[in-house]
Design an enzyme around this catalytic site. Sequence first.
Site, short mmCIF file in Angstrom:
data_model
loop_
_atom_site.label_atom_id
_atom_site.label_comp_id
_atom_site.label_asym_id
_atom_site.label_seq_id
_atom_site.Cartn_x
_atom_site.Cartn_y
_atom_site.Cartn_z
CE LYS A 1 42.21 38.88 40.90
NZ LYS A 1 43.26 38.34 41.77
CB SER B 1 35.63 35.39 38.81
OG SER B 1 36.22 34.68 37.73
C1 LIG Z 1 38.43 36.75 36.32
C2 LIG Z 1 39.28 36.10 37.36
N1 LIG Z 1 38.77 35.07 38.05
C3 LIG Z 1 39.48 34.44 39.01
C4 LIG Z 1 40.76 34.82 39.32
C5 LIG Z 1 41.52 34.07 40.39
O1 LIG Z 1 41.56 34.78 41.58
P1 LIG Z 1 42.55 34.38 42.75
O2 LIG Z 1 43.95 34.69 42.29
O3 LIG Z 1 42.12 35.20 43.89
O4 LIG Z 1 42.40 32.91 42.97
C6 LIG Z 1 41.33 35.92 38.67
C7 LIG Z 1 42.68 36.38 38.99
O5 LIG Z 1 43.24 37.22 38.35
C8 LIG Z 1 40.57 36.57 37.66
O6 LIG Z 1 41.07 37.63 36.99
#
Ligand SMILES: Cc1ncc(COP(=O)(O)O)c(C=O)c1O
Length: 307
Positions: free
Chosen positions: A51, A299
């Site tokens: 993010k 992520s």
């Molecule tokens: C660790 C993590 N992965 C994935 C996502 C999903 O991202 P997006 O809202 O861009 O699909 C988030 C959203 O907060 C997140 O915190």
Amino acid sequence: MLSLSEVLAARARIAPYVHETPVLVCQGLDRLLGKRLFLKGEHLQKTGSFKARGAMNAALLLKGARGLLALSSGNHAQGVAYAGRVLGLPVLVVMPEEASPLKKEAARAYGAQVVDRGVRYENREEVARLLQEETGFALIHPYDDPRVMAGQGTVGLELLAQAPFLEAVLVPVGGGGLASGVATVFKALSPTTRVLGVEPEGADDAKRSLEEGRIVRLAQAPRTRADGVRTLALGSLTFPVLKERLDGVLTVSEEAILEAERLLFTRTKQVVEPTGALPLAAVLEHGKRLPEVLGLVLSGGNRDFLP
Ligand SMILES: Cc1ncc(COP(=O)(O)O)c(C=O)c1O
């Protein structure tokens, strides 16, 4: 519609402020699952998740902002708080009362003020808009903003350069910012690589939206341990990108998410939060339907420590 050139421009813009994260491999995991897995370590990114990329890109494109305002279940709050600190701007973040205490604390540690009293997933957009009117701060949306989507796409640019031979890439989907950016990069530069979104079974709005060809909105925040994807719906800007460029969405059970977290911890020794473990959960549950050489976007790593 988001373009590759916006993602390339974002990469140059944010490069001084974010890490190029490593791609990790683990032979034990590969043997266990019969795959070759390339794990993109966004849990090692500044603020502990991807993010920081989108927030930083959006903040750098603002002109004359008096402050930054974000709504977030956690990680985007830290991203915007970080961007505010870099640019010397005050930051207000609207977070649901039930959001992770660790994520609230981390946003405060970056100097942000957290607004959470009476805030729920269902009313947070309204609270943020009221605060925007009151303060005049610039609102940085967590996903439905081309600047944010372009920033998140830089994960894809790096992954493609680090592992240019992937048959498929698996990406968690909440509001769809990360998946839009990554799919845009791969469809432009490596069109034979499939890009698949992953979401929990109980939060299958992206899967249903793509199947039905319209944005399906959940009536209430889904109950899942993957707190990063408790979003109610895809965005009006992310949906058309995903419709055109995403090859599909896989759903996973809560048990598979927990098992994926456990494997990441025991086998790879990485601290990954439940949402970041979604791609590995998809390999556990849908492995037979997936090709052998896979990129998994881990992520984020911001999880509460429970002794
Ligand atoms: C660790 C993590 N992965 C994935 C996502 C999903 O991202 P997006 O809202 O861009 O699909 C988030 C959203 O907060 C997140 O915190």
